[in-house]
Motif scaffolding. Structure first.
Motif, PDB file in Angstrom:
ATOM      1  N   PRO A  46      23.959  40.006  50.192  1.00  0.00           N
ATOM      2  CA  PRO A  46      23.027  39.796  49.082  1.00  0.00           C
ATOM      3  C   PRO A  46      21.593  39.654  49.603  1.00  0.00           C
ATOM      4  O   PRO A  46      21.381  39.055  50.651  1.00  0.00           O
ATOM      5  CB  PRO A  46      23.490  38.461  48.476  1.00  0.00           C
ATOM      6  CG  PRO A  46      24.870  38.240  48.977  1.00  0.00           C
ATOM      7  CD  PRO A  46      25.002  38.965  50.274  1.00  0.00           C
ATOM      8  N   ASP A  47      20.636  40.225  48.870  1.00  0.00           N
ATOM      9  CA  ASP A  47      19.227  40.073  49.233  1.00  0.00           C
ATOM     10  C   ASP A  47      18.859  38.591  49.057  1.00  0.00           C
ATOM     11  O   ASP A  47      19.059  38.027  47.978  1.00  0.00           O
ATOM     12  CB  ASP A  47      18.400  40.948  48.272  1.00  0.00           C
ATOM     13  CG  ASP A  47      16.910  40.837  48.534  1.00  0.00           C
ATOM     14  OD1 ASP A  47      16.507  40.027  49.391  1.00  0.00           O
ATOM     15  OD2 ASP A  47      16.144  41.561  47.853  1.00  0.00           O
ATOM     16  N   PRO A  48      18.324  37.950  50.123  1.00  0.00           N
ATOM     17  CA  PRO A  48      17.985  36.519  49.992  1.00  0.00           C
ATOM     18  C   PRO A  48      17.110  36.233  48.775  1.00  0.00           C
ATOM     19  O   PRO A  48      17.233  35.192  48.141  1.00  0.00           O
ATOM     20  CB  PRO A  48      17.226  36.211  51.285  1.00  0.00           C
ATOM     21  CG  PRO A  48      17.689  37.242  52.258  1.00  0.00           C
ATOM     22  CD  PRO A  48      18.019  38.469  51.459  1.00  0.00           C
ATOM     23  N   ALA A  49      16.251  37.219  48.431  1.00  0.00           N
ATOM     24  CA  ALA A  49      15.362  37.014  47.276  1.00  0.00           C
ATOM     25  C   ALA A  49      16.157  36.908  45.975  1.00  0.00           C
ATOM     26  O   ALA A  49      15.668  36.384  44.978  1.00  0.00           O
ATOM     27  CB  ALA A  49      14.352  38.147  47.191  1.00  0.00           C
ATOM     28  N   SER A  50      17.417  37.407  45.969  1.00  0.00           N
ATOM     29  CA  SER A  50      18.210  37.376  44.730  1.00  0.00           C
ATOM     30  C   SER A  50      19.014  36.085  44.581  1.00  0.00           C
ATOM     31  O   SER A  50      19.717  35.888  43.590  1.00  0.00           O
ATOM     32  CB  SER A  50      19.168  38.566  44.710  1.00  0.00           C
ATOM     33  OG  SER A  50      20.205  38.350  45.667  1.00  0.00           O
ATOM     34  N   LEU A  51      18.923  35.193  45.584  1.00  0.00           N
ATOM     35  CA  LEU A  51      19.737  33.964  45.532  1.00  0.00           C
ATOM     36  C   LEU A  51      19.131  32.898  44.622  1.00  0.00           C
ATOM     37  O   LEU A  51      19.819  31.966  44.212  1.00  0.00           O
ATOM     38  CB  LEU A  51      19.908  33.369  46.944  1.00  0.00           C
ATOM     39  CG  LEU A  51      20.598  34.259  47.989  1.00  0.00           C
ATOM     40  CD1 LEU A  51      20.623  33.563  49.336  1.00  0.00           C
ATOM     41  CD2 LEU A  51      22.016  34.595  47.543  1.00  0.00           C
ATOM     42  N   GLY A  52      17.845  33.047  44.330  1.00  0.00           N
ATOM     43  CA  GLY A  52      17.113  32.020  43.573  1.00  0.00           C
ATOM     44  C   GLY A  52      17.830  31.505  42.343  1.00  0.00           C
ATOM     45  O   GLY A  52      18.111  30.307  42.229  1.00  0.00           O
ATOM     46  N   PRO A  53      18.188  32.401  41.386  1.00  0.00           N
ATOM     47  CA  PRO A  53      18.787  31.899  40.152  1.00  0.00           C
ATOM     48  C   PRO A  53      20.155  31.268  40.365  1.00  0.00           C
ATOM     49  O   PRO A  53      20.597  30.453  39.554  1.00  0.00           O
ATOM     50  CB  PRO A  53      18.909  33.151  39.274  1.00  0.00           C
ATOM     51  CG  PRO A  53      18.693  34.319  40.163  1.00  0.00           C
ATOM     52  CD  PRO A  53      17.911  33.839  41.349  1.00  0.00           C
ATOM     53  N   ARG A  54      20.854  31.606  41.452  1.00  0.00           N
ATOM     54  CA  ARG A  54      22.230  31.141  41.660  1.00  0.00           C
ATOM     55  C   ARG A  54      22.314  29.849  42.460  1.00  0.00           C
ATOM     56  O   ARG A  54      23.359  29.218  42.491  1.00  0.00           O
ATOM     57  CB  ARG A  54      23.014  32.182  42.474  1.00  0.00           C
ATOM     58  CG  ARG A  54      22.999  33.575  41.926  1.00  0.00           C
ATOM     59  CD  ARG A  54      23.643  34.502  42.932  1.00  0.00           C
ATOM     60  NE  ARG A  54      24.961  34.047  43.295  1.00  0.00           N
ATOM     61  CZ  ARG A  54      26.109  34.572  42.871  1.00  0.00           C
ATOM     62  NH1 ARG A  54      26.076  35.590  42.052  1.00  0.00           N
ATOM     63  NH2 ARG A  54      27.262  34.098  43.270  1.00  0.00           N
ATOM     64  N   THR A  55      21.244  29.519  43.224  1.00  0.00           N
ATOM     65  CA  THR A  55      21.368  28.427  44.189  1.00  0.00           C
ATOM     66  C   THR A  55      21.075  27.074  43.546  1.00  0.00           C
ATOM     67  O   THR A  55      20.013  26.875  42.957  1.00  0.00           O
ATOM     68  CB  THR A  55      20.436  28.669  45.398  1.00  0.00           C
ATOM     69  OG1 THR A  55      20.682  29.982  45.878  1.00  0.00           O
ATOM     70  CG2 THR A  55      20.716  27.669  46.508  1.00  0.00           C
ATOM     71  N   LYS A  56      22.057  26.177  43.685  1.00  0.00           N
ATOM     72  CA  LYS A  56      21.893  24.824  43.120  1.00  0.00           C
ATOM     73  C   LYS A  56      22.022  23.818  44.244  1.00  0.00           C
ATOM     74  O   LYS A  56      22.781  24.036  45.186  1.00  0.00           O
ATOM     75  CB  LYS A  56      22.965  24.562  42.075  1.00  0.00           C
ATOM     76  CG  LYS A  56      22.882  25.520  40.915  1.00  0.00           C
ATOM     77  CD  LYS A  56      23.722  25.070  39.719  1.00  0.00           C
ATOM     78  CE  LYS A  56      23.415  25.911  38.486  1.00  0.00           C
ATOM     79  NZ  LYS A  56      23.762  27.326  38.640  1.00  0.00           N
ATOM     80  N   GLY A  57      21.303  22.696  44.129  1.00  0.00           N
ATOM     81  CA  GLY A  57      21.368  21.669  45.170  1.00  0.00           C
ATOM     82  C   GLY A  57      20.007  21.496  45.818  1.00  0.00           C
ATOM     83  O   GLY A  57      18.993  22.020  45.335  1.00  0.00           O
TER      84      GLY A  57
END
Ligand code: NDP
Length: 419
Positions: free
Chosen positions: A312-323
């Motif tokens: 996955p493109d690290p830039a696409s992790l934003g909406p999914r990452t919690k914590g």
């Protein structure tokens, strides 16, 4: 009022660009120049209208010193912020020297091709002489010291979070809390969950090279190298809870070891979950982390670059990452003849970052200090001729700016120490 040129338009650059645009009282003009100009244009379209900063864009290959020098001379910025990849550090420094502007980056130089025989010769000698085998080190950029000094220009190296803020924390501890610092433990905890079995939080190639390399720390001015992931500790982080962390080689150890030689031991720990480590070991065992090109069906492929295309493109992790992340330094030493220990750290929430700038906390905690470093250079607060890391300036304006621009920090006395 100043003019900044940013090179690169990936995860970290996107945050730095948002922050530059928020800080339009300092940065009134910005050129975003990168390999893929459509990414620069998309960001310009998003931000123009929300900021007084006048944004322009350009396509550039930062490996091409001549073309880059021409672009810098045409735009005439006060400084260039390099948030492309560490591979481009030296060519961008060369272009800054040729064009006569200050230089800022977030990661020290490493070569793209670690099989290049000329680079290998110097690397092998360094491994033997210094005793650590990481592909990245400061020697290449410190070698520019005389050139920047003679040109009257500033090069500010490594103004991300780690390196960057962690070294500012060290300068701040030295200035306000200690007569002598004996030990520094840098703790980098990411308690974020993106829901994927395996993904990296920043450029996969750079990230996987860093964590699969042997670990090392500095003791009494000498490097001690250990097999990758062979020193493990557990720590209870505020905002995250208990996490396993592993000793890694990290670039600020080298700079702090040189600039604070009185410190007896400097270590760096990063947290990893079991799933991440299992995937990484497996990928390494099958050769997918290799940077050496192989021939596949008549086509040359670099395994780690192919892997990058699959992840996955690290830039696409934003909406999914919690914590949350919790990054900081534990210092022990003496003040007024008494033993003292403090912990300086920042806790950052992935979702809050996403709400503010559309990125997860790893890009945020790097992009904000990149903007702060650039701000201190262009406003003259951190400006002197030569090549410097962030521990070599007055830490106070940087610490104030962290509080103001989204990375507030705390100082805790008598923290739990790492054995
Ligand atoms: P990305 O891969 O997301 O972005 C890199 C950007 O640089 C991309 O826009 C890419 O273009 C561009 N680029 C690559 N090669 C060239 C070139 N030859 N000429 C022009 N542009 C180029 O990386 P990250 O944003 O994750 O990382 C950026 C930097 O931040 C790295 O140096 C990394 O090591 C550093 N970093 C530092 C940290 C710290 O705390 N100090 C922590 C995390 C990262 P394209 O869009 O075409 O791919």
């Amino acid at each position: 009022m100043s003019k900044l040129m940013i090179i690169g338009c990936g995860g970290v650059a996107s945050v730095a660009i948002h922050k530059v645009c928020q800080n339009d009282g300092v940065f009134d003009e910005l050129l975003i120049a990168s390999r893929t100009v459509s990414k620069c244009d998309a960001l310009k379209d998003k931000l123009q209208g929300q900021t007084k900063t006048k944004i322009t864009t350009a396509q550039i290959d930062a490996d091409d010193v001549e073309a880059l020098t021409k672009l810098i001379k045409e735009y005439q910025p006060d400084a260039v912020l390099n948030v492309a990849l560490p591979y481009q550090d030296l060519t961008i420094m060369d272009a800054c020297l040729a064009a006569g502007v200050d230089y800022i980056d977030t990661a020290n130089y490493e070569p793209e091709d670690t099989e290049d025989p000329e680079w290998r010769k110097i690397y092998d000698k360094r491994c033997k002489e210094l005793g650590f085998s990481a592909y990245f080190d400061y020697s290449w950029q410190w070698a520019y010291e005389d050139k920047f000094k003679q040109a009257g220009l500033t090069a500010l190296l490594g103004t991300g979070f780690d390196p960057g803020v962690t070294s500012v924390f060290a300068a701040y501890a030295k200035k306000h809390y200690f007569d002598t610092i004996d030990t520094i433990d840098i703790l980098d905890c990411n308690g974020g969950d993106h829901g994927y079995a395996f993904a990296t939080n920043f450029n996969p190639e750079i990230n996987l090279r860093e964590v699969s390399a042997p670990g090392s720390y500095m003791e009494n001015g000498k490097w001690v190298e250990i097999p990758a992931m062979s020193i493990k500790r557990e720590y209870d982080f505020e905002g995250v809870g208990k996490k396993d962390m592993y000793l890694l080689h990290h670039e600020e150890i080298e700079a702090l070891g040189r600039n604070m030689p009185e410190v007896k031991r400097i270590r760096f720990f990063m947290t990893f979950g079991q799933s991440y480590l299992t995937h990484m070991n497996c990928l390494e065992n099958v050769g997918m982390l290799s940077t050496t090109p192989i021939n596949y069906n008549g086509q040359e492929i670099v395994p780690i670059q192919f892997l990058k295309a699959l992840l996955p493109d690290p830039a696409s992790l934003g909406p999914r990452t919690k914590g949350k992340t919790n990054i900081g330094c534990i210092f022990t030493g003496k003040k007024d003849g008494k033993e003292r220990s403090i912990y300086i750290y920042n806790v950052c929430d992935h979702q809050e970052c996403y709400k503010e700038v559309g990125s997860q906390a790893i890009s945020y905690t790097t992009g904000v200090p990149a903007m702060i470093g650039a701000m201190l250079v262009v406003t003259g607060q951190w400006k002197k001729p030569g090549v410097f890391t962030t521990d070599e300036f007055d830490p106070d304006p940087y610490m104030d700016a962290l509080n103001k621009w989204g990375l507030p920090w705390k100082v805790v006395e008598n923290p739990v120490l790492v054995d």
